[in-house]
Design a protein around this motif. Sequence first.
Motif, short mmCIF file in Angstrom:
data_model
loop_
_atom_site.label_atom_id
_atom_site.label_comp_id
_atom_site.label_asym_id
_atom_site.label_seq_id
_atom_site.Cartn_x
_atom_site.Cartn_y
_atom_site.Cartn_z
N THR A 1 0.83 -1.21 0.00
CA THR A 1 0.00 0.00 0.00
C THR A 1 0.86 1.25 0.00
O THR A 1 0.61 2.21 -0.75
N VAL B 1 -5.92 2.18 -3.96
CA VAL B 1 -4.83 3.14 -3.75
C VAL B 1 -4.66 4.04 -4.98
O VAL B 1 -4.48 5.25 -4.85
N HIS B 2 -4.75 3.47 -6.17
CA HIS B 2 -4.59 4.28 -7.38
C HIS B 2 -5.77 5.24 -7.57
O HIS B 2 -5.58 6.37 -8.04
N SER C 1 1.07 4.05 -2.89
CA SER C 1 0.77 5.42 -2.49
C SER C 1 1.92 6.36 -2.84
O SER C 1 1.70 7.54 -3.13
N ARG D 1 -7.43 6.56 -5.10
CA ARG D 1 -7.18 7.59 -4.09
C ARG D 1 -6.14 8.59 -4.60
O ARG D 1 -6.31 9.81 -4.46
N ASN D 2 -5.06 8.08 -5.20
CA ASN D 2 -4.02 8.98 -5.73
C ASN D 2 -4.58 9.85 -6.85
O ASN D 2 -4.25 11.04 -6.95
#
Length: 235
Positions: free
Chosen positions: A91, A204-205, A95, A207-208
């Motif tokens: 993660t 995670v992607h 991130s 979120r980025n």
Amino acid sequence: MMNAAKTILIADDNHEIREIVRVLLESEQYHVIEAIDGEDAVNKVDDTIDLIILDIMMPRKSGFKACVEIRELTSAPILFLTAKTQDSDKTLAFSAGSDDYLSKPFSYTELVSRVKALLRRYYVYKGKEDTSAPSDVITFNGLSVNTTVNEVRMNEKELTLTEIEYKLLALMAGNRNKIFSAQNLYESVWGEPYFYSCNNTVMVHIRNLRMKLEKDPQNPKFIKTVWGKGYRIES
């Protein structure tokens, strides 16, 4: 061959690991540059580097910190090659801006396959080929996605996205109001078989991507979460 002129930077404080990876990649006709730690890796990144391979635990600057700094310099794919195998490590790696993660000990065949896949996707992303969206320019709510030159602008300001972030955005923006499950997104964007553990990678992607698109990532205007189903971009 596509890989004949490609340059790969490998950063690991273990000389033997660097040597093994260098010999392996050179046998595939790649040009390899070595870095002895994270700080050395950041200093050696320039426009000639096509892919970066990072260890996590390195002196002076960890792989995580190096990855964050490298992302400010290039959109070239970053692969973590590390003995750390916890989900939390993966993660953190994603991130920080990495594109892939491979644990040590690794299969030589698997490493070469990952490198080739990352480079192939990167050069598709850079504009040699694009099939991720049905139209050349997608524009709505101040967001413009130009799939001809793979350029994204928000209120006329160009955004710097990784190739994974761009492909996620182009896919959903080109199919607004459609709900994409994590499996849909992973198989379409990564082009690999889906496993349940891939949910975290997708999350995670997303979120980025929201951090770059949204004024308030906690209350997204563009990429909506449809609880229990996936994600969508609304018209």
